[in-house]
Design an enzyme around this catalytic site. Structure first.
Site, short mmCIF file in Angstrom:
data_model
loop_
_atom_site.label_atom_id
_atom_site.label_comp_id
_atom_site.label_asym_id
_atom_site.label_seq_id
_atom_site.Cartn_x
_atom_site.Cartn_y
_atom_site.Cartn_z
CG ASP A 39 31.82 13.00 48.81
OD1 ASP A 39 32.19 12.72 47.64
OD2 ASP A 39 32.62 13.29 49.73
CE1 TYR A 42 29.61 6.15 44.25
CE2 TYR A 42 29.62 6.09 46.66
CZ TYR A 42 29.87 5.49 45.44
OH TYR A 42 30.39 4.22 45.42
CB SER A 88 34.02 0.81 51.86
OG SER A 88 32.82 0.10 51.77
CG LEU A 89 34.14 2.50 57.38
CD1 LEU A 89 34.50 3.83 58.03
CD2 LEU A 89 34.10 1.40 58.44
CE LYS A 121 34.32 7.56 55.93
NZ LYS A 121 34.82 8.26 54.76
CE LYS A 296 37.75 2.21 62.37
NZ LYS A 296 39.11 2.56 62.06
CB CYS A 417 32.38 54.27 39.57
SG CYS A 417 33.93 53.56 38.99
O1 I6G Z 1 37.56 4.99 55.26
C1 I6G Z 1 37.79 4.99 56.57
C2 I6G Z 1 38.03 6.14 57.23
C3 I6G Z 1 38.27 6.14 58.58
C4 I6G Z 1 37.82 3.73 57.25
C5 I6G Z 1 38.07 3.74 58.64
C6 I6G Z 1 38.29 4.96 59.28
O2 I6G Z 1 38.52 4.91 60.59
C7 I6G Z 1 38.71 6.13 61.26
N1 I6G Z 1 38.09 2.57 59.30
C8 I6G Z 1 37.86 1.45 58.65
C9 I6G Z 1 37.86 0.17 59.40
C10 I6G Z 1 37.62 1.42 57.28
N2 I6G Z 1 37.61 2.57 56.59
C11 I6G Z 1 37.36 0.18 56.57
#
Ligand code: I6G
Length: 791
Positions: A39, A42, A88-89, A121, A296, A417
């Protein structure tokens, strides 16, 4: 670090190169569940591409992987178009990037106090669950964010995913988003079994979860231990939700979804960073892998105003932890000889930082694991270090193998041994056949015996044990109780000579060699003497029996109560203890069947080891001391519980069964096939012997059972306690032992099930969690007062 391939030097070529590499990685990760880079690697490629696209806007493209999510589905399952895209984030890798994230929101919304919902996460697989009129109708993977794969049948096998919503007030259409994951303990258990039985070993819990969901046959998914946490919503129609994310999470909980208990609301940058650090400290003890935390903006109005940038919301960000997987190069494959003689391969590697720690060694588990991965010296491999688990090699990067790399095979003789290395039929483990004549086994067994949670002999390090063993003072653990001060001084003198620490050198450094050594020897002899008074659980654990860890030793002590009884039990009787299965029971039986081991126990007792807490067997044992139970525990082919019950009714005792001709078995109601299998089994003298010994042991146990109901339960019976922080009057281990002795069960993390938390100095996230959940907290004074009252 591993050798890196050459990169293109002009920006356009490098951008093309990066896009191709990232797209390939996406396809492997999302579509095939077979990633070939970590990861962290990446993330670094994506960052480099983002930076190049920002510096050279003419190279930007809407087709770039920086603008897309995941990878298009591989086509194994029907496609599902997400009504609301699954995004994704964005990532933050340091405090500054988090501060930038908050600043951007503050500036755009023109607000000072910003509340954020923060949660771990999980390192799993994102999915979307669709409910119509409260019923689960469809579940899909994220895919490329717009289109995922329909994995409904597989998701239905996961117990944590509700088939129907609980409570009331849910919208007519509700899409719930979250993460399917495999808990660490489930992953470890799965791999342990796979290694034993030649099944599919999973590279990491995430691959485990992803691979499980991509099974065509849902019964295969059902066998995998998968869990789920909900973290958000997609489409909502015909109803309303609270106007904050935290409120929605609470509502999802009411409707039956598991939501992380670690999700909370914090304020401003300091709140976010404090949360990150707290979860970072707790990370190793969590039951699942996480790769960061997610922040968030809590109110939906603010989220709407912030909107999105290409593939990610502007109102959320993932703050990543140091990676738990890295690539490095294997320099050589070595083997280690453990206290039970198991010869275990491990990789010596070029140093690499994994999860903030420099790693140079990683376990390769056993020869089958090496063969399965085909790891070779010179290979570039992915190493993983999660929680308190020993770093392990999980994958070989096939296209970076040097052409001359040679396959590895287990050495035929023990490198310590010289005895033959052998493998029992069907077993995964190779063993040195040298037993206690092998110095490695001797040293490891004494080291374990003396360790803190075993006999607790302070001051006896591995180096001294090696010297004592080399000089012939220690043949086995019982010899510890024959050591004299003179023996120790002689050993130390010779060891110092060998290491070049001469009395002259010590004198020069101002240390009075003689005095120091004699004080050390006095202390060690005193520590050995103190260890003579012990408990049954410690003693059993100290013997170093394969598969008998601390908790199994405690269970054995609690259920059987007496060493002399345990020493004579044949293996099937150990299965009467909850949580002890055939493998552990057989290992115990095997250990006790070795005359050499019984002699060591005799010598320990002769040399003054005293077990102070013997007691009668647990009354519950009395519930299953019959012939039928014994026959089931013996694992006789075709003798199921029903057949064993028939035999138990038809025959007065084990001897009568042994004497019975086959037609009597059939008359007793057994099918001919079962009767023949039983007769064939009993023809083996060893089998007949263990049956008779089992019956005798049952009789002995019956005779020892307490006449009246067991002692009153401890005052903490049924309570679950978590210890955190530093206790000054006693160590956490001692406090844990004492609480357990009063009936408590000690747990590693705080949950709603925790009865109370004992918080010492500098207690961190566990204390915060307890306070958040409203769980009773004891300080050290309260603990001491309680122990005093119940001692
Ligand atoms: O991939 C993710 C893991 C955890 C997330 C996420 C998350 O919230 C605890 N929240 C969002 C809004 C998105 N992906 C897009």
């Amino acid at each position: 670090m591993s050798p890196q391939p050459q990169h293109a030097s002009d920006p356009a070529s490098r951008v093309a190169e990066l896009r191709a590499r990232i797209e390939d990685a996406n396809r492997r990760y999302h579509g095939l569940d077979a990633p070939d880079i970590t990861d962290a690697e990446y993330d670094a490629l994506v960052r480099e591409l983002e930076a190049l696209e920002a510096a050279h806007p003419q190279l930007a493209s809407t087709e770039s992987p920086t603008r897309k999510v995941g990878a298009a589905p591989a086509g194994r399952f029907p496609p599902v178009v997400h009504a609301v895209p699954m995004l994704s984030l964005g990532n933050a890798f340091d405090d500054e990037e988090v501060a930038d994230f908050v600043r951007r929101i503050r500036e755009r919304l023109d607000r000072e106090d910003l509340a954020f919902s923060a949660e771990p996460k999980l390192d799993g697989l994102a999915i979307s669950l669709r409910y119509e009129d409260g019923a689960f109708v469809r579940g899909a993977t994220r895919g490329d964010g717009a289109t995922g794969e329909d994995v409904t049948a597989n998701l239905r096998t996961i117990a944590a995913i509700p088939h129907a919503l609980q409570g009331r007030g849910w919208p007519q259409v509700l899409e719930v988003r979250g993460e399917v994951y495999m808990a660490r303990a489930d992953f470890e258990r799965w791999n342990e079994q796979a290694r034993l039985h030649g099944g599919k070993v999973l590279a990491n819990p995430r691959n485990g979860a992803a691979g499980s969901l991509r099974q065509i046959d849902p019964t295969l998914t059902a066998r995998r231990p998968l869990s789920f946490f909900a973290y958000g919503i997609g489409q909502v129609e015909g109803g309303t939700l609270p106007d904050t994310h935290s409120g929605t999470l609470a509502r999802l909980r009411e409707w039956g979804f598991p939501v992380s208990e670690l999700a909370t609301v914090v304020h401003g940058v300091e709140g976010l960073l404090g949360y990150y650090r707290g979860i970072g400290e707790a990370r190793d003890g969590l039951p699942f892998d996480i790769d960061g935390v997610v922040y968030k903006l809590d109110d939906y109005a603010g989220q709407r105003e912030m909107g999105f940038v290409s593939r990610a919301p502007r109102w959320a960000i993932a703050h990543k932890f140091p990676a738990q997987e890295q690539t490095t190069v294997v320099e050589s494959i070595e083997v280690n000889v453990g206290r039970t003689g198991a010869v275990t391969p491990w990789a010596l590697m070029q140093p690499v930082q994994v999860g903030g720690v420099t790693v140079t060694r990683a376990t390769l588990h056993n020869a089958d694991h090496v063969a399965r991965l085909d790891v070779r010296a010179g290979d570039t491999v992915i190493v993983r270090r999660a929680g308190d688990v020993i770093p392990e090699v999980v994958q070989v990067v096939a296209d970076r193998r040097p052409p001359d790399a040679q396959p590895w095979s287990m050495p035929m003789v023990c490198p310590v041994c010289g005895a033959e290395v052998v493998r029992e039929d069907g077993a995964a483990v190779w063993r040195c056949s040298g037993e206690l004549s092998c110095p490695a086994q001797r040293v490891q067994s004494v080291f374990h015996f003396a360790s803190r949670r075993a006999m607790d002999i302070d001051g006896l390090g591995e180096r001294y044990i090696e010297s004592l063993s080399e000089l012939g003072y220690l043949q086995d653990v019982a010899d510890l109780y024959r050591l004299t001060i003179e023996d120790l001084l002689e050993m130390k003198r010779r060891a110092d000579e060998r290491d070049g620490t001469t009395p002259a050198a010590l004198a020069k450094s101002g240390v009075k060699a003689g005095k120091v050594a004699s004080k050390w020897a006095d202390n060690l002899i005193e520590a050995i003497d103190r260890s003579r008074d012990t408990t049954l659980a410690r003693f059993l654990f100290a013997l170093g029996i394969e598969h008998v860890g601390e908790s199994t030793a405690k269970a054995l002590a609690q259920w059987f109560g007496d060493l002399e009884l345990i020493r004579r039990l044949p293996w099937p009787l150990f299965k009467r203890v909850p949580d002890i299965g055939g493998e552990v029971a057989r290992a115990l039986g095997h250990f006790l069947d070795q005359p050499g081991n019984q002699q060591v126990i005799d010598r320990l007792l002769e040399r003054g080891v005293r077990i102070g807490d013997s007691h009668p067997p647990h009354p519950k044992l009395g519930e299953a001391l019959d012939l039928a139970t014994l026959l089931v525990d013996l694992e006789i082919p075709k003798v199921t519980a029903i057949r064993a019950a028939q035999l138990g009714t038809a025959f007065a005792d084990a001897q009568a069964l042994l004497d019975a001709p086959v037609h009597n078995l059939v008359t007793a109601g057994l099918p001919a096939e079962t009767a023949n299998a039983l007769v064939a089994w009993l023809e083996d003298e060893a089998h007949a012997g263990v049956l008779l010994r089992g019956a005798q042991a049952q009789a002995e146990l019956r005779a020892r059972l307490p006449a009246r109901p067991a002692q009153a339960a401890g005052p903490l019976e049924g309570k679950t306690v978590v210890l955190t922080g530093t206790l000054s009057a006693m160590g956490r281990d001692e406090a844990k032992d004492r609480l357990e002795a009063l009936g408590a069960k000690a747990a590693g993390s705080v949950s709603k099930k925790t009865s109370f938390v004992v918080a010492g100095e500098a207690a961190g996230s566990k204390l915060a969690k307890a306070e958040e959940l409203g769980i009773e907290v004891w300080d050290e004074a309260k603990l001491l007062a309680f122990l005093e009252r119940h001692s």
